[in-house]
Design a protein around this motif. Sequence first.
Motif, mmCIF file in Angstrom:
data_model
loop_
_atom_site.group_PDB
_atom_site.id
_atom_site.type_symbol
_atom_site.label_atom_id
_atom_site.label_comp_id
_atom_site.label_asym_id
_atom_site.label_seq_id
_atom_site.Cartn_x
_atom_site.Cartn_y
_atom_site.Cartn_z
ATOM 1 N N HIS A 240 51.912 53.408 40.855
ATOM 2 C CA HIS A 240 52.796 52.949 39.921
ATOM 3 C C HIS A 240 52.895 51.085 39.994
ATOM 4 C CE1 HIS A 240 57.132 53.514 37.701
ATOM 5 N NE2 HIS A 240 56.336 52.335 37.359
ATOM 6 N N GLN A 241 52.523 50.840 41.398
ATOM 7 C CA GLN A 241 52.422 49.323 41.618
ATOM 8 C C GLN A 241 51.754 48.745 40.954
ATOM 9 O OE1 GLN A 241 53.558 46.688 45.493
ATOM 10 N NE2 GLN A 241 51.840 48.130 45.759
ATOM 11 N N TYR A 242 50.279 49.270 40.722
ATOM 12 C CA TYR A 242 49.399 48.835 39.777
ATOM 13 C C TYR A 242 49.918 48.529 38.331
ATOM 14 C CZ TYR A 242 45.456 49.249 36.416
ATOM 15 O OH TYR A 242 44.525 49.164 35.402
ATOM 16 N N ASP B 282 56.198 51.862 44.029
ATOM 17 C CA ASP B 282 55.502 52.963 44.615
ATOM 18 C C ASP B 282 54.170 52.978 44.351
ATOM 19 O OD1 ASP B 282 56.671 53.237 42.106
ATOM 20 O OD2 ASP B 282 56.628 55.490 42.083
ATOM 21 N N VAL B 283 53.445 53.658 45.233
ATOM 22 C CA VAL B 283 53.858 54.548 46.352
ATOM 23 C C VAL B 283 54.055 53.720 47.692
ATOM 24 C CG1 VAL B 283 52.691 56.601 45.519
ATOM 25 C CG2 VAL B 283 51.286 54.634 46.715
ATOM 26 N N GLY B 284 53.942 52.403 47.568
ATOM 27 C CA GLY B 284 54.460 51.686 48.952
ATOM 28 C C GLY B 284 53.221 51.221 49.722
ATOM 29 N N PRO B 285 53.802 50.247 50.435
ATOM 30 C CA PRO B 285 52.694 49.714 51.463
ATOM 31 C C PRO B 285 51.895 50.236 52.337
ATOM 32 C CG PRO B 285 54.976 48.830 52.288
ATOM 33 C CD PRO B 285 54.956 49.784 50.989
ATOM 34 N N ASN B 286 52.427 51.499 52.921
ATOM 35 C CA ASN B 286 51.822 52.127 53.986
ATOM 36 C C ASN B 286 50.745 53.548 53.312
ATOM 37 O OD1 ASN B 286 52.775 50.490 55.994
ATOM 38 N ND2 ASN B 286 54.533 51.666 55.635
ATOM 39 N N PHE B 287 50.913 53.660 52.189
ATOM 40 C CA PHE B 287 49.970 54.697 51.682
ATOM 41 C C PHE B 287 48.373 54.781 52.249
ATOM 42 C CE2 PHE B 287 47.466 56.801 48.292
ATOM 43 C CZ PHE B 287 48.109 58.131 48.269
ATOM 44 N N PRO B 288 47.877 55.713 52.461
ATOM 45 C CA PRO B 288 46.535 55.666 53.192
ATOM 46 C C PRO B 288 45.400 55.776 52.214
ATOM 47 C CG PRO B 288 47.604 57.814 53.336
ATOM 48 C CD PRO B 288 48.618 56.917 52.769
ATOM 49 N N ARG C 8 51.910 45.222 39.066
ATOM 50 C CA ARG C 8 51.392 44.288 39.394
ATOM 51 C C ARG C 8 50.233 43.656 38.349
ATOM 52 N NH1 ARG C 8 51.294 43.576 45.914
ATOM 53 N NH2 ARG C 8 53.381 43.617 46.369
ATOM 54 N N ALA C 9 49.184 44.689 38.356
ATOM 55 C CA ALA C 9 48.117 44.338 37.214
ATOM 56 C C ALA C 9 48.289 44.223 35.928
ATOM 57 C CB ALA C 9 47.092 45.436 37.697
ATOM 58 N N LEU C 10 49.303 45.137 35.481
ATOM 59 C CA LEU C 10 49.408 45.223 33.816
ATOM 60 C C LEU C 10 50.785 44.491 33.457
ATOM 61 C CD1 LEU C 10 48.484 49.078 33.357
ATOM 62 C CD2 LEU C 10 47.086 47.065 33.242
ATOM 63 N N GLY C 11 51.407 44.107 34.486
ATOM 64 C CA GLY C 11 52.786 43.571 34.074
ATOM 65 C C GLY C 11 53.788 44.216 33.535
ATOM 66 N N ILE C 12 53.958 45.332 33.835
ATOM 67 C CA ILE C 12 54.861 46.327 33.149
ATOM 68 C C ILE C 12 55.830 46.838 33.973
ATOM 69 C CG2 ILE C 12 55.243 48.279 31.639
ATOM 70 C CD1 ILE C 12 52.250 48.078 30.619
ATOM 71 N N ILE D 94 41.678 52.656 42.372
ATOM 72 C CA ILE D 94 42.214 51.248 42.206
ATOM 73 C C ILE D 94 43.059 51.106 43.334
ATOM 74 C CG2 ILE D 94 42.725 49.523 40.757
ATOM 75 C CD1 ILE D 94 41.641 51.027 38.383
ATOM 76 N N ALA D 95 42.963 50.330 44.472
ATOM 77 C CA ALA D 95 44.042 50.278 45.278
ATOM 78 C C ALA D 95 44.435 48.711 45.164
ATOM 79 C CB ALA D 95 43.390 50.756 46.842
ATOM 80 N N PRO D 96 45.510 48.476 46.233
ATOM 81 C CA PRO D 96 45.751 46.904 46.375
ATOM 82 C C PRO D 96 44.652 46.315 47.074
ATOM 83 C CG PRO D 96 47.553 48.285 47.216
ATOM 84 C CD PRO D 96 46.344 49.298 46.937
ATOM 85 N N ASN D 97 44.210 44.888 46.727
ATOM 86 C CA ASN D 97 44.672 44.244 45.676
ATOM 87 C C ASN D 97 44.186 44.825 44.441
ATOM 88 O OD1 ASN D 97 46.255 42.482 47.418
ATOM 89 N ND2 ASN D 97 44.466 41.320 48.136
ATOM 90 N N TYR D 98 44.925 44.765 43.349
ATOM 91 C CA TYR D 98 44.293 45.709 42.090
ATOM 92 C C TYR D 98 43.523 44.775 41.361
ATOM 93 C CZ TYR D 98 48.455 48.277 43.695
ATOM 94 O OH TYR D 98 49.334 49.257 44.265
ATOM 95 N N ARG D 99 42.825 45.317 40.679
ATOM 96 C CA ARG D 99 41.915 44.964 39.459
ATOM 97 C C ARG D 99 42.332 45.748 38.246
ATOM 98 N NH1 ARG D 99 38.195 48.319 37.841
ATOM 99 N NH2 ARG D 99 37.595 49.914 39.561
ATOM 100 N N VAL D 100 42.261 45.336 37.198
ATOM 101 C CA VAL D 100 42.630 45.987 35.940
ATOM 102 C C VAL D 100 41.371 46.800 35.398
ATOM 103 C CG1 VAL D 100 43.207 45.924 33.441
ATOM 104 C CG2 VAL D 100 44.350 44.410 35.016
ATOM 105 N N GLY D 101 41.522 48.139 35.348
ATOM 106 C CA GLY D 101 40.331 48.920 34.948
ATOM 107 C C GLY D 101 40.714 50.509 34.979
#
Length: 571
Positions: A360-362, A374-380, A365-369, A347-354
């Motif tokens: 950690h950013q999931y 992290d892991v940041g915008p440039n993670f491959p 952004r997705a769970l609101g917690i 589950i990569a950006p843009n995230y979906r709940v599942g």
Amino acid sequence: MSTAVDFAARLIDPRAIAAAGHSAVLAYISPSRPGANFGAKPITADYARALTAAGLDVVSIWQYGKPGDPTPSDWTTGFDGGRRMGEQALATHLSVGGPRHAPIFFAVDEDITLAQWNSTAVDFFRGVNAVLGVDATGIYGHSRVCAWAIEDAVVGARGQHSWAWQTRAWSGTEREPRAVLYQRVIDTPANPGPLIDGTRVDVNDILAADFGQWAIDRSVTAPPFTEIDRLGRSHSSRNGTRITNFILHTQEGNGTAESLAAYLNNPANGVSYHYTLRDSVLARVVPEELASWSVLSANPFTVNLCFAGSRVAWSRAQWTAIDADLRIAAFVAVRSARRHGYATDVIAPNYRVGEGITDHQYVTRALGIGSHTDVGPNFPWDVFAGHVAAFVGGGGGFNAIDARAAQTPWLGARRTEGERPTADGIGRFAEFEHGYVYWHPSTDAHAIPTAIMNKYAELRWERGPLGYPTAERGELPDPRGTGPALAQAFQGGTVYRRAGQPGYWVHGAIGARWAAAGHQNGELGWPVSDETPHDDGVYQAFEFGRIYWVPEQIVALRNSGDPDTPLARPA
């Protein structure tokens, strides 16, 4: 050094074992021999679950006979005995929750000679091999018997180690360097072992990261890395919450896997992860059965791994420079997902709940917690997802499921992205518009229509008595019905379902007697119930009669007034 305990007298409280500082239990799956009554032989499925819930690893061992006892030592029974005990051991191992890819250790609990090994004992292990395969066979014994088993290739190996569990007894000062376990403390009347929860135990040193524990998925080839235990007290109970996600983190510092683990092991710091990883060293800080302190209220349902020395601000080039660690993280994530039965979807950006593997950013952004990014915008993510797909595909199920779906157009559109692990960690399944495809290495992939799935779900899917499907569903003509009926064979019997009616499970002696009467086209007609307990046996109802079973006797009756008419067996 991490330690494991073994014991047979009674089932010791798992929490007491963990509190005593041990990380694993070497558990018997053999029954008590005649005249003995060991409370921990064999363990139960409930006890195995309690061990894992306490953060303890589990390893399966078998020892039935005893030197000098009317029931002889197992190794003296030769090839036929090894094959028979291998079958018994595997059946019990699977029934209490052990995965098929974990080894079972068989005991040689006396000081046998090389001549005894060559004349009898090696044949016992070859009999075990005929059932389990060499890769899933292990041995317990003195240093020399471990070496002989390795040299004769009757036990499996993992890297530089083999499935050898050396006991101090009869070994003197010798140590087998390829062993994964060493029984250092042996409980005897003269030298009692440590007391845990009122019971004396043996203590074993764990000599390898993979020592045969159930938790490791060996169905795919692991990338090269060193896994070390750095277990501490920074954790909480999951309180029965099901795990659904594997979460990646950055450290925002310059630590190594070990130095970060040391920091996390101080509960006063208020943070922990299940794993830390850097330069192909993976430190286990919190057992997956417990919750780490990583993602606030998401802790109960997540497994968490931190790339030591990493930062959110890293460039893509910095991330791809540690590709070996990305592969290791992907392997550990897939291993965890298969162990706990959650999805391996990335589950990569843009995230979906599942369910799946994410960062950690999931959680933010997705769970609101929380507020972490992290892991940041440039993670491959593309590179990492490729590694995950390689390990998922390596299990064998994905391609087989795709192939079966391609041959089965009635399934309709696919609903599952990829495949999901079954509860045993070995099989796989995928959901489609009109059914499911289940795969297991011993049964291959087979499609189950929704009409049959209702009964399969009622009987707890592959975890229940039906097991896995062994054939494709068949359509049966039903002149008295409203359309064709369906029948599908499973490991534990067959489900029959007439159009518009529930499905029923037919198996065992009653199934054989119904078959002898002509199945649905015979005098009894279609099944109209599952088996029902009755007195000392069971019965099953059919359209035009019943079949009764009690031990050593089976009777088929056709409804024809009072009394019913017994059916004669066909000649």
